[in-house]
Design a protein around this motif. Structure first.
Motif, PDB file in Angstrom:
ATOM      1  N   UNK A   1     -15.140  -1.207   2.646  1.00 22.42           N
ATOM      2  CA  UNK A   1     -14.896  -0.432   1.426  1.00 22.42           C
ATOM      3  C   UNK A   1     -13.761   0.556   1.624  1.00 22.42           C
ATOM      4  N   UNK A   2     -13.761   1.259   2.742  1.00 24.00           N
ATOM      5  CA  UNK A   2     -12.732   2.287   2.957  1.00 24.00           C
ATOM      6  C   UNK A   2     -11.337   1.682   3.101  1.00 24.00           C
ATOM      7  N   UNK A   3     -11.223   0.581   3.839  1.00 22.08           N
ATOM      8  CA  UNK A   3      -9.896  -0.038   4.004  1.00 22.08           C
ATOM      9  C   UNK A   3      -9.400  -0.626   2.685  1.00 22.08           C
ATOM     10  N   UNK A   4     -10.302  -1.232   1.920  1.00 24.28           N
ATOM     11  CA  UNK A   4      -9.873  -1.826   0.646  1.00 24.28           C
ATOM     12  C   UNK A   4      -9.320  -0.765  -0.294  1.00 24.28           C
ATOM     13  N   UNK A   5     -10.050   0.332  -0.446  1.00 22.61           N
ATOM     14  CA  UNK A   5      -9.589   1.344  -1.391  1.00 22.61           C
ATOM     15  C   UNK A   5      -8.411   2.145  -0.854  1.00 22.61           C
ATOM     16  N   UNK A   6      -8.296   2.285   0.460  1.00 23.23           N
ATOM     17  CA  UNK A   6      -7.090   2.914   1.026  1.00 23.23           C
ATOM     18  C   UNK A   6      -5.861   2.055   0.727  1.00 23.23           C
ATOM     19  N   UNK A   7      -6.031   0.733   0.836  1.00 20.56           N
ATOM     20  CA  UNK A   7      -4.925  -0.170   0.507  1.00 20.56           C
ATOM     21  C   UNK A   7      -4.610  -0.122  -0.983  1.00 20.56           C
ATOM     22  N   UNK A   8      -5.651  -0.040  -1.821  1.00 21.89           N
ATOM     23  CA  UNK A   8      -5.446   0.049  -3.268  1.00 21.89           C
ATOM     24  C   UNK A   8      -4.680   1.326  -3.625  1.00 21.89           C
ATOM     25  N   UNK A   9      -5.043   2.448  -2.998  1.00 21.62           N
ATOM     26  CA  UNK A   9      -4.344   3.707  -3.274  1.00 21.62           C
ATOM     27  C   UNK A   9      -2.899   3.645  -2.793  1.00 21.62           C
ATOM     28  N   UNK A  10      -2.671   3.025  -1.632  1.00 25.80           N
ATOM     29  CA  UNK A  10      -1.292   2.872  -1.142  1.00 25.80           C
ATOM     30  C   UNK A  10      -0.462   2.035  -2.120  1.00 25.80           C
ATOM     31  N   UNK A  11      -1.060   0.970  -2.645  1.00 20.62           N
ATOM     32  CA  UNK A  11      -0.357   0.156  -3.649  1.00 20.62           C
ATOM     33  C   UNK A  11      -0.100   0.958  -4.920  1.00 20.62           C
ATOM     34  N   UNK A  12      -1.070   1.793  -5.271  1.00 13.13           N
ATOM     35  CA  UNK A  12      -0.951   2.571  -6.498  1.00 13.13           C
ATOM     36  C   UNK A  12       0.192   3.586  -6.424  1.00 13.13           C
ATOM     37  N   UNK A  13       0.324   4.284  -5.303  1.00  9.34           N
ATOM     38  CA  UNK A  13       1.350   5.330  -5.222  1.00  9.34           C
ATOM     39  C   UNK A  13       2.715   4.799  -4.794  1.00  9.34           C
ATOM     40  N   UNK A  14       2.784   3.534  -4.380  1.00 11.44           N
ATOM     41  CA  UNK A  14       4.071   2.977  -3.930  1.00 11.44           C
ATOM     42  C   UNK A  14       5.163   3.084  -4.995  1.00 11.44           C
ATOM     43  N   UNK A  15       4.915   2.739  -6.271  1.00 13.31           N
ATOM     44  CA  UNK A  15       5.979   2.876  -7.278  1.00 13.31           C
ATOM     45  C   UNK A  15       6.432   4.325  -7.479  1.00 13.31           C
TER      46      UNK A  15
END
Length: 499
Positions: free
Chosen positions: A391-405
């Protein structure tokens, strides 16, 4: 900058006081021990700490200690706080770690006595402070003055907190503490898949979450609620977590905030609140309306907060019930008036619940592969499987994708001043959305049609950029970039003074 050593009060750099509270049947919670006894708490703060250190729901079957956390506003102007290095702690909040114990005693009116030991600190080192209390209470009485004196004496010899690793002797143990440059660093405390060396003293990370997803997920209404919760928190909206115990409530709040890191939640955080809490801090009873995430166990308190929030904020907080349910955790909610055993309603809290509105997951699409993995792991009920890393790695990756733009757009307006500091031009949401339209995002959005997906994309990012979270994240980003350019983020291991 070298840590400042040889200070007269090393304890004061880490904590404010130990407090032992006793539940007196005739008068209610009262202070039994304050150590050091000279700490100048106001009467209001001592009362707040007392009331928050006990569960609101009494369960005579409770045999094990409850460990939970809460915060109170610092209304004690005569207390002098110190912490010479970064992190300096908070001047406005006291962070409390608490161990509650209930023991049978046939001489008492109710046949048992109840005590809580509380560690009050101006540092939000929740996991570390919990560990200190665990060591102090695991083998003896909860109110042993000798233990309090010994703990204080050892902490008095510790070097002040600073970024990096600390090796700290404590009552026959060595506590290894790692302090990250910012509380919102993601994945703190999560071990790598193949540790190179087995550590003799496993590290505690100062800001790691205190809850376990292996416990919390079994109380969730459904698995896809994780995405509803994630979206609410990333947009700095209000969330109320309702649980049966203060431990589950406070651990859940800690774990939920962790999944949006490195975005710092900019609202008010109250891991556990009771009826006697100061509600002005969350914009109720005369306070300034603020977004919040709070943990509670009292359904009457839930009704009060919801009614007040709807009045002051014109919007209803998201309510998440964490309860024991029959059967496996479903992947998604089932909305049926005839399905009385549904996880949608509050079933077993006294006083009844509030009807749960259908949660609106307005923008984000759930990852079916991750949902299936969580579902499979829950069904295994195995001691060897852990939901935390998944759960933690998935949402950390999701947040990284979210702030990338956003990082991509900011890079086009990055200016380095003559002094070497990072500076960004004025942030324009329309210009950013134009950049987003051109370059896109890897975050998966709801709806099949491209036009609706683009609307969801723009709606999600516009809401984030208008939220308090955007500014807390940008402030963190700029301060860390400036500290890195000044060479302030490296730190050598430290421990006791003179070491």
């Amino acid at each position: 900058m070298e840590p400042v050593l040889n200070l007269p009060d090393g304890f004061g750099n880490w904590a404010v006081a130990f407090i032992v509270c006793n539940f007196n049947v005739d008068v209610g919670p009262e202070i039994e021990i304050l150590y050091p006894p000279t700490v100048a708490f106001s009467t209001a703060d001592l009362t707040a700490i007392c009331f928050n250190s006990f569960p609101e729901q009494q369960n005579t079957e409770t045999a094990e200690d409850l460990a939970f956390n809460f915060t109170v506003t610092n209304n004690s102007p005569d207390i002098k706080l110190s912490s010479p290095n970064s992190p300096h702690g908070s001047a406005d909040l006291f962070f409390a770690s608490c161990v509650f114990r209930q023991e049978f005693d046939d001489t008492m009116k109710r046949s048992f006595n109840q005590r809580s030991m509380v560690l009050i600190s101006h540092h939000n080192f929740t996991s570390f402070n919990n560990r200190i209390l665990q060591v102090m209470t695991e083998s003896g009485a909860i109110s042993d003055p000798t233990t309090l004196e010994g703990a204080h004496a050892q902490m008095n010899n510790w070097s002040p907190p600073s970024i990096g690793r600390h090796e700290l002797p404590f009552l026959g143990h060595v506590l290894t503490l790692d302090i990250a440059p910012h509380p919102s660093f993601p994945l703190q405390g999560l071990a790598g898949s193949t540790p190179l060396v087995a550590e003799s003293h496993p590290s505690i990370y100062a800001y790691e979450p205190v809850g376990s997803w292996d416990t919390i997920m079994y109380f969730m209404p459904c698995i896809t609620d994780l995405y509803v919760l994630y979206e609410k928190l990333i947009l700095c909206e209000s969330v109320i977590v309702v649980a049966k115990s203060p431990q589950l409530a406070s651990e859940a709040v800690s774990s939920f905030l962790d999944i949006i890191r490195p975005v710092p939640y900019a609202g008010v955080v109250k891991p556990y609140m009771t009826m006697q809490a100061d509600f002005r801090s969350i914009g109720i009873d005369g306070g300034t309306p603020r977004p919040f995430i709070i943990g509670i166990t009292n359904p009457f308190l839930l009704k009060r907060i919801v009614a007040a929030a709807e009045k002051t904020q014109d919007t209803r907080p998201h309510i998440l019930y964490l309860q024991n349910f029959d059967g496996p955790v479903p992947t998604r909610r089932h909305y049926s008036l005839h399905h009385k055993s549904s996880r949608n309603v509050l079933l077993d809290l006294p006083g009844g619940g509030i009807e749960v509105h259908t949660p609106s997951k307005r923008f984000l699409k759930s990852d079916s592969a991750v949902i299936n993995q969580i579902e499979s792991t829950l069904k295994l009920d195995s001691q060897t499987s852990s939901l935390g890393p998944l759960i933690r790695r998935h949402f950390a990756e999701l947040t990284a994708q979210f702030i990338a733009p956003i990082n991509r757009y900011l890079a086009t307006s990055n200016v380095v001043s003559p002094g070497g500091h990072q500076r960004y031009a004025s942030f324009s949401i329309p210009e950013f959305l134009a950049s987003l339209s051109k370059y896109g995002t890897s975050v998966k959005l709801r709806d099949q049609g491209p036009i609706q997906r683009h609307r969801n994309r723009d709606g999600l990012y516009a809401a984030f950029c208008a939220s308090e979270n955007f500014y807390s994240w940008l402030d963190m980003k700029i301060s860390l970039e400036n500290e890195a350019s000044a060479g302030l983020l490296g730190a050598a291991p430290v421990g006791v003074k003179g070491s």
